[in-house]
Design an enzyme around this catalytic site. Structure first.
Site, mmCIF file in Angstrom:
data_model
loop_
_atom_site.group_PDB
_atom_site.id
_atom_site.type_symbol
_atom_site.label_atom_id
_atom_site.label_comp_id
_atom_site.label_asym_id
_atom_site.label_seq_id
_atom_site.Cartn_x
_atom_site.Cartn_y
_atom_site.Cartn_z
ATOM 1 N N GLN A 90 -18.063 5.346 3.185
ATOM 2 C CA GLN A 90 -18.548 6.586 3.794
ATOM 3 C C GLN A 90 -18.347 6.677 5.307
ATOM 4 N N GLU A 130 0.811 -1.227 0.000
ATOM 5 C CA GLU A 130 0.000 0.000 0.000
ATOM 6 C C GLU A 130 0.848 1.282 0.000
ATOM 7 N N CYS A 152 -21.460 -5.420 2.918
ATOM 8 C CA CYS A 152 -20.722 -4.162 2.715
ATOM 9 C C CYS A 152 -20.920 -3.710 1.274
ATOM 10 N N ARG A 210 2.461 -8.859 4.415
ATOM 11 C CA ARG A 210 1.543 -8.275 3.408
ATOM 12 C C ARG A 210 2.402 -7.744 2.278
ATOM 13 N N TYR A 217 3.471 1.992 2.066
ATOM 14 C CA TYR A 217 4.063 2.379 3.359
ATOM 15 C C TYR A 217 5.574 2.077 3.353
ATOM 16 N N LYS A 258 -23.127 1.130 -8.856
ATOM 17 C CA LYS A 258 -23.674 1.171 -7.491
ATOM 18 C C LYS A 258 -24.654 0.023 -7.272
ATOM 19 N N HIS A 296 -1.420 3.796 -1.971
ATOM 20 C CA HIS A 296 -2.469 4.794 -1.730
ATOM 21 C C HIS A 296 -2.407 5.935 -2.733
ATOM 22 N N GLU A 297 -1.228 6.199 -3.264
ATOM 23 C CA GLU A 297 -1.125 7.334 -4.194
ATOM 24 C C GLU A 297 -1.459 6.934 -5.630
ATOM 25 N N ARG A 332 -12.479 -6.372 -2.395
ATOM 26 C CA ARG A 332 -13.847 -6.512 -2.921
ATOM 27 C C ARG A 332 -14.350 -7.963 -2.906
HETATM 28 P P1 FAD Z 1 -36.031 8.247 1.536
HETATM 29 O O1 FAD Z 1 -35.005 7.305 1.105
HETATM 30 O O2 FAD Z 1 -36.338 9.416 0.740
HETATM 31 O O3 FAD Z 1 -37.317 7.460 1.960
HETATM 32 C C1 FAD Z 1 -38.518 8.086 2.314
HETATM 33 C C2 FAD Z 1 -39.684 7.156 2.071
HETATM 34 O O4 FAD Z 1 -40.856 7.716 2.633
HETATM 35 C C3 FAD Z 1 -40.004 6.963 0.593
HETATM 36 O O5 FAD Z 1 -39.977 5.576 0.280
HETATM 37 C C4 FAD Z 1 -41.382 7.560 0.420
HETATM 38 O O6 FAD Z 1 -42.158 6.869 -0.543
HETATM 39 C C5 FAD Z 1 -41.956 7.430 1.803
HETATM 40 N N1 FAD Z 1 -43.030 8.400 2.127
HETATM 41 C C6 FAD Z 1 -42.938 9.761 2.131
HETATM 42 N N2 FAD Z 1 -44.117 10.305 2.541
HETATM 43 C C7 FAD Z 1 -44.956 9.270 2.779
HETATM 44 C C8 FAD Z 1 -46.299 9.180 3.233
HETATM 45 N N3 FAD Z 1 -47.004 10.268 3.563
HETATM 46 N N4 FAD Z 1 -46.853 7.966 3.338
HETATM 47 C C9 FAD Z 1 -46.152 6.840 3.047
HETATM 48 N N5 FAD Z 1 -44.881 6.881 2.632
HETATM 49 C C10 FAD Z 1 -44.276 8.062 2.507
HETATM 50 N N6 FAD Z 1 -26.634 8.300 0.074
HETATM 51 C C11 FAD Z 1 -25.488 7.824 0.490
HETATM 52 O O7 FAD Z 1 -25.235 7.831 1.690
HETATM 53 N N7 FAD Z 1 -24.556 7.311 -0.381
HETATM 54 C C12 FAD Z 1 -24.780 7.280 -1.695
HETATM 55 O O8 FAD Z 1 -23.915 6.833 -2.450
HETATM 56 C C13 FAD Z 1 -26.002 7.775 -2.178
HETATM 57 N N8 FAD Z 1 -26.273 7.773 -3.495
HETATM 58 C C14 FAD Z 1 -27.446 8.276 -3.926
HETATM 59 C C15 FAD Z 1 -27.708 8.279 -5.285
HETATM 60 C C16 FAD Z 1 -28.906 8.783 -5.761
HETATM 61 C C17 FAD Z 1 -29.150 8.790 -7.235
HETATM 62 C C18 FAD Z 1 -29.875 9.289 -4.849
HETATM 63 C C19 FAD Z 1 -31.174 9.850 -5.346
HETATM 64 C C20 FAD Z 1 -29.614 9.299 -3.498
HETATM 65 C C21 FAD Z 1 -28.395 8.801 -3.028
HETATM 66 N N9 FAD Z 1 -28.093 8.804 -1.685
HETATM 67 C C22 FAD Z 1 -26.921 8.300 -1.247
HETATM 68 C C23 FAD Z 1 -28.977 9.446 -0.710
HETATM 69 C C24 FAD Z 1 -29.751 8.427 0.121
HETATM 70 O O9 FAD Z 1 -30.434 7.536 -0.715
HETATM 71 C C25 FAD Z 1 -30.700 9.199 1.022
HETATM 72 O O10 FAD Z 1 -29.948 10.006 1.876
HETATM 73 C C26 FAD Z 1 -31.547 8.257 1.867
HETATM 74 O O11 FAD Z 1 -32.316 7.424 1.042
HETATM 75 C C27 FAD Z 1 -32.486 9.054 2.772
HETATM 76 O O12 FAD Z 1 -33.199 8.138 3.547
HETATM 77 P P2 FAD Z 1 -34.621 8.439 4.168
HETATM 78 O O13 FAD Z 1 -35.089 7.162 4.726
HETATM 79 O O14 FAD Z 1 -34.523 9.602 5.065
HETATM 80 O O15 FAD Z 1 -35.536 8.918 2.967
HETATM 81 P P1 NAP Z 2 -25.668 18.066 -2.476
HETATM 82 O O1 NAP Z 2 -24.503 17.176 -2.451
HETATM 83 O O2 NAP Z 2 -25.901 18.985 -1.363
HETATM 84 O O3 NAP Z 2 -25.567 18.895 -3.840
HETATM 85 C C1 NAP Z 2 -26.528 19.821 -4.239
HETATM 86 C C2 NAP Z 2 -26.006 20.599 -5.450
HETATM 87 O O4 NAP Z 2 -26.999 21.524 -5.850
HETATM 88 C C3 NAP Z 2 -24.750 21.391 -5.184
HETATM 89 O O5 NAP Z 2 -23.889 21.191 -6.295
HETATM 90 C C4 NAP Z 2 -25.211 22.839 -5.095
HETATM 91 O O6 NAP Z 2 -24.152 23.597 -5.660
HETATM 92 C C5 NAP Z 2 -26.468 22.833 -5.939
HETATM 93 N N1 NAP Z 2 -27.510 23.737 -5.441
HETATM 94 C C6 NAP Z 2 -27.967 23.860 -4.168
HETATM 95 N N2 NAP Z 2 -28.966 24.764 -4.106
HETATM 96 C C7 NAP Z 2 -29.158 25.204 -5.376
HETATM 97 C C8 NAP Z 2 -30.045 26.162 -5.948
HETATM 98 N N3 NAP Z 2 -30.941 26.815 -5.213
HETATM 99 N N4 NAP Z 2 -29.954 26.388 -7.264
HETATM 100 C C9 NAP Z 2 -29.050 25.743 -8.030
HETATM 101 N N5 NAP Z 2 -28.188 24.827 -7.536
HETATM 102 C C10 NAP Z 2 -28.235 24.567 -6.223
HETATM 103 O O7 NAP Z 2 -26.969 17.213 -2.616
HETATM 104 P P2 NAP Z 2 -27.339 16.038 -3.613
HETATM 105 O O8 NAP Z 2 -26.477 15.970 -4.798
HETATM 106 O O9 NAP Z 2 -28.798 16.229 -3.833
HETATM 107 O O10 NAP Z 2 -27.096 14.750 -2.743
HETATM 108 C C11 NAP Z 2 -27.894 14.470 -1.600
HETATM 109 C C12 NAP Z 2 -27.166 13.644 -0.598
HETATM 110 O O11 NAP Z 2 -26.993 12.327 -1.114
HETATM 111 C C13 NAP Z 2 -25.800 14.211 -0.328
HETATM 112 O O12 NAP Z 2 -25.706 14.608 1.016
HETATM 113 C C14 NAP Z 2 -24.838 13.109 -0.601
HETATM 114 O O13 NAP Z 2 -24.018 12.861 0.515
HETATM 115 C C15 NAP Z 2 -25.701 11.897 -0.851
HETATM 116 N N6 NAP Z 2 -25.124 11.230 -2.022
HETATM 117 C C16 NAP Z 2 -23.904 10.682 -1.887
HETATM 118 C C17 NAP Z 2 -23.324 10.094 -2.966
HETATM 119 C C18 NAP Z 2 -21.974 9.462 -2.832
HETATM 120 O O14 NAP Z 2 -21.430 9.006 -3.803
HETATM 121 N N7 NAP Z 2 -21.392 9.389 -1.671
HETATM 122 C C19 NAP Z 2 -23.963 10.049 -4.169
HETATM 123 C C20 NAP Z 2 -25.212 10.629 -4.278
HETATM 124 C C21 NAP Z 2 -25.772 11.226 -3.188
HETATM 125 P P3 NAP Z 2 -24.108 25.183 -5.712
HETATM 126 O O15 NAP Z 2 -24.848 25.643 -4.499
HETATM 127 O O16 NAP Z 2 -22.651 25.530 -5.729
HETATM 128 O O17 NAP Z 2 -24.746 25.519 -7.010
HETATM 129 FE FE1 SF4 Z 3 -18.659 -1.173 3.733
HETATM 130 FE FE2 SF4 Z 3 -19.620 1.324 3.480
HETATM 131 FE FE3 SF4 Z 3 -19.779 -0.001 5.792
HETATM 132 FE FE4 SF4 Z 3 -17.411 0.884 4.936
HETATM 133 S S1 SF4 Z 3 -19.168 2.150 5.505
HETATM 134 S S2 SF4 Z 3 -17.852 -1.105 5.807
HETATM 135 S S3 SF4 Z 3 -17.629 0.537 2.777
HETATM 136 S S4 SF4 Z 3 -20.803 -0.521 3.890
#
Ligand code: FAD
Ligand code: NAP
Ligand code: SF4
Length: 677
Positions: free
Chosen positions: A343, A168, A338, A218, A170, A425, A256-257, A292
């Site tokens: 994160q 890695e 996992c 290792r 080191y 993903k 790592h680099e 993995r």
């Molecule tokens: P949600 O996942 O939004 O779940 C809310 C649920 O409530 C929904 O199923 C909805 O249908 C239900 N609901 C709402 N109102 C009602 C009602 N009145 N009656 C019945 N049901 C209702 N996070 C990460 O940490 N890592 C990632 O890599 C990552 N990648 C992402 C990629 C994408 C494309 C997206 C969109 C999100 C990603 N996220 C990621 C974000 C992550 O999915 C959210 O932070 C997480 O799902 C939030 O969880 P939650 O349970 O609060 O809400």
């Molecule tokens: P986010 O990471 O907070 O990004 C929101 C983006 O929208 C920023 O680029 C911001 O940039 C822009 N923005 C905010 N307000 C705006 C406005 N009023 N008008 C125009 N642009 C605006 O949120 P997200 O992309 O929705 O992701 C949501 C959460 O999911 C995040 O917290 C993230 O951790 C998680 N997630 C994680 C991964 C992962 O790979 N780890 C992947 C997907 C999601 P500017 O304000 O500079 O324009």
């Molecule tokens: Fe696996 Fe993510 Fe948990 Fe790390 S945080 S052990 S990568 S699921």
């Protein structure tokens, strides 16, 4: 009892002087708990759970053998007898649970984040601001003596062995390759002189600890650097440490680099076991494959193919300490897998925080977060089956409460259903599969396809709103133009998207949507094979190229659309992404030719496209579609209605706080709330 589905994985391994109960090695992970004496009771509880979970052999996080070898100021070390009592807490806990544990000796060399760093030369690493001092020949001897002292102390502390970290990037690795080592004394010049440090350390450690003590070496089998070692040098080093007295050789992949992903979620499962396989037959020692390997089946396949004698899993055992027991009971479907997001584990470590796990918030918090039987059974309504609601309902039911989980959608998962549609993903599927099983096992009543109104919630003792988020609609003139789509339109409703696209918002979702749209739709959600991954990232699977990469051209991966990703901030797009994975996302988009613009202001959207201002100039992006990924707002309608009626409720996940929300926070908050009902 049914025969096991994983006979190779569960077979004992006889090392001569001791026998491991199966072929699972829990690879070394720095949790942050090793750094402070006061955290060793927690560290002991963490390892005890994994020993109880059936792991064959565990390895601690790295302990520096000298202060010059620290990872960071005052980071974990094994330098004095005064440290033995805290280590005995760990070894006694593990042995009490029938397990075995080795202590890793890790000298950070120039990767150390402090002013005392040393290396084979004075070349600075690209990932630490500190320039190392080149060790004199006497200095090298002093560091080797540190390794020997650490190993002797480890034996005294009750460890079953040590792992000597030679990969890695080191210190040892900084000697074994010409990438850093430009010496012309007895520790450099020829390949044999470069790896002599490894040989000397293993030999002198063996002399100091005796024959009945495990020494894992290792070995960096694939440096992933153009001036890393070639395969003949790797084999020669393996033979040298074998002759010097090592008991097991573990695989190290990539410094790592290096700028090739090795453990991120987009790396296919088991993608690097071909490297270990190449060493089979070259040495007689048991070999460990790594990187993995996250399910019992992947592990079994690696062993059944004969690629290795053991498998190393690190993060999968953070995610589920019961992994091995579940595999041995043929209950792989119950394993909390996992998803390789990094994160809560590596991202925490690199930010100097205690590690945990996104899908298992108890990891490294075993003494603090416990799901004890409830004193009084209550009825609990949880609204929303996203990560927050799933975690909350299953923990509450596990504790004995009568739980009903509602969601308006026909399936559980919330936004994870969108996340798992992103190429690379696919692992997110596993979390939904795990929770589906967990709901059944804990007896949660599931009410899907039901939009909850305040009336639905009458009569419950506890009401939890996990209603998540909805996309923010920025107030840009023309936001209701037909060219405008939200990420939900694209990912959930399958909207048709044109050839030229602008994405507003370069956060996690903006990056994911860009990647999704860059992929040919026919292959958008199928994960890469290990061969295709190697071609995309320029890895030579024949191992003829030096370091596995020298002179290898990565296959071009053009996007199937013209995509521009925009943000208003001046900072580098993607700066807020994960510490250890953000670079992979940024590099991935760059390689696909996706343009990322910072410091823009949005003027309007019309038939001509998206009008922006940048550097004081107006521009029009002539695009077919503008996709809005501008963050989220909490779904609070139901909460407001309950507030109006004076009904007490809890808010978790996105419903509680949309800003900086991610699944790590959502799952932890849901679990913590349910642990306290
Ligand atoms: P949600 O996942 O939004 O779940 C809310 C649920 O409530 C929904 O199923 C909805 O249908 C239900 N609901 C709402 N109102 C009602 C009602 N009145 N009656 C019945 N049901 C209702 N996070 C990460 O940490 N890592 C990632 O890599 C990552 N990648 C992402 C990629 C994408 C494309 C997206 C969109 C999100 C990603 N996220 C990621 C974000 C992550 O999915 C959210 O932070 C997480 O799902 C939030 O969880 P939650 O349970 O609060 O809400
Ligand atoms: P986010 O990471 O907070 O990004 C929101 C983006 O929208 C920023 O680029 C911001 O940039 C822009 N923005 C905010 N307000 C705006 C406005 N009023 N008008 C125009 N642009 C605006 O949120 P997200 O992309 O929705 O992701 C949501 C959460 O999911 C995040 O917290 C993230 O951790 C998680 N997630 C994680 C991964 C992962 O790979 N780890 C992947 C997907 C999601 P500017 O304000 O500079 O324009
Ligand atoms: Fe696996 Fe993510 Fe948990 Fe790390 S945080 S052990 S990568 S699921």
């Amino acid at each position: 009892m049914k025969p096991t589905s994983y006979p190779h994985l569960l077979a004992p391994l006889n090392l001569g002087f001791t026998t491991l109960r199966n072929r699972v090695l829990m690879g070394s992970m720095h949790t942050g708990l090793e750094d402070r004496a006061k955290n060793y009771p927690r560290l002991a509880a963490y390892f005890r759970e994994r020993a109880e979970g059936g792991v064959g052999l565990m390895v601690t996080g790295g302990m520096a053998p000298t202060i010059r070898g620290w990872l960071a100021p005052l980071a974990s070390s094994m330098v004095s007898k005064r440290q033995l009592p805290r280590h005995r807490l760990v070894t006694e806990a593990v042995h009490g649970a029938g397990g075995k544990i080795c202590m890793q000796i890790l000298h950070a060399g120039r990767y150390g984040y402090h002013p005392f760093v040393v290396s084979s030369s004075d070349q600075k690493s690209p990932i630490s601001p500190f320039r190392p001092r080149a060790l004199s020949a006497r200095g090298v001897e002093r560091e080797i003596a540190g390794f020997v002292r650490a190993a002797r102390l480890a034996r005294e502390a009750g460890y079953d062995g040590v792992e000597i970290m030679g990969s890695e990037g080191y210190l040892i690795n900084q000697f074994t390759t010409a990438h850093v080592n430009d010496r012309d004394d007895q520790w450099g010049g020829s390949s044999a002189a470069r790896y002599r440090i490894a040989e000397e350390i293993v030999q002198r450690v063996r002399e100091a600890v005796g024959a009945d003590f495990i020494i894992i070496y290792r070995l960096s089998m694939l440096d992933l650097l153009p001036d890393g070692n070639d395969w003949s040098e790797v084999v020669a080093q393996a033979r040298a440490v074998e002759a010097a007295g090592a008991s097991i050789i573990n695989t190290g992949i990539g410094w790592h680099e290096a700028r090739i992903p090795t453990i991120a979620t987009m790396v296919p499962r088991g993608a690097f076991s071909f490297v270990t396989a190449q060493l089979k037959g070259q040495v007689a020692l048991p070999l460990v494959a790594t990187n993995r390997i996250n399910t019992p089946q992947v592990a079994e396949d690696v062993l059944a193919r004969g690629d290795a004698d053991m498998v190393s899993m690190a993060r999968p055992l953070l995610a589920d300490p019961e992994f091995v027991n579940k595999a041995s009971h043929n209950e792989a479907h119950r394993i909390n897998t996992c998803i390789a997001c990094n994160q809560a584990c590596l991202d925490h470590t690199f930010k100097n925080q205690i590690a945990s796990c996104l899908v298992n918030p108890r990891a490294c918090h075993e003494t603090e977060l416990n799901y004890r039987p409830a004193a009084q059974r209550r009825t609990v309504a949880v609204v929303g089956a996203g990560p927050a609601g799933l975690a909350c309902s299953t923990v509450a039911a596990e504790r004995g409460h009568e739980v009903t989980l509602f969601d308006q959608e026909p399936a559980i998962g919330g936004q994870f259903n969108l996340a798992r549609s992103i190429p690379g993903k696919e692992e997110f599927d596993e979390t939904i599969r795990y929770f589906e099983q967990r709901l059944a096992d804990t007896g949660v009543q599931l009410a899907l396809g039901q939009r909850v109104e305040p009336e639905t919630l009458q009569g419950f003792d506890e009401i939890v709103l996990a209603t998540g988020v909805h996309p923010r609609e920025p107030g840009i003139p023309g936001i209701d133009h037909p060219k405008v789509l939200s990420y939900l339109d694209v990912l959930k409703h399958g909207a048709e998207v044109g050839e030229r696209v602008a994405i507003i918002g370069a956060g996690g979702i903006g990056f994911d949507v860009a990647d999704y749209l860059a992929h040919d739709p026919e292959h958008a959600s199928s994960s890469l094979s290990a061969e295709a991954f190697a071609r995309e990232w320029g890895i030579d699977r024949s191992l003829e190229a030096r370091g596995g990469v020298a002179g290898v051209t990565a296959e071009p991966v053009p996007a199937c659309r013209e995509i521009t990703l925009l943000q208003r901030k001046d900072s580098k797009p993607g700066k807020g992404l994960g510490k250890t994975t953000g670079w992979v996302h940024r590099l991935n988009l760059k390689r696909r030719g996706i343009q990322a613009l910072s410091g823009v202001s949005y003027e309007r959207i019309d038939d001509a496209g998206l009008h922006i201002q940048r550097n004081g100039q107006s521009e029009v992006l002539d695009v077919d579609h503008v996709i809005v990924c501008a963050g989220q707002l909490s779904n609070r309608d139901l909460a407001s209605q309950l507030d109006d009626r004076g009904v007490v409720h809890h808010l978790i996940g996105g419903a509680f706080e949309a800003r900086e929300l991610d699944a790590k926070h959502a799952i932890r908050q849901g679990s913590e709330l349910a642990a306290g009902f």
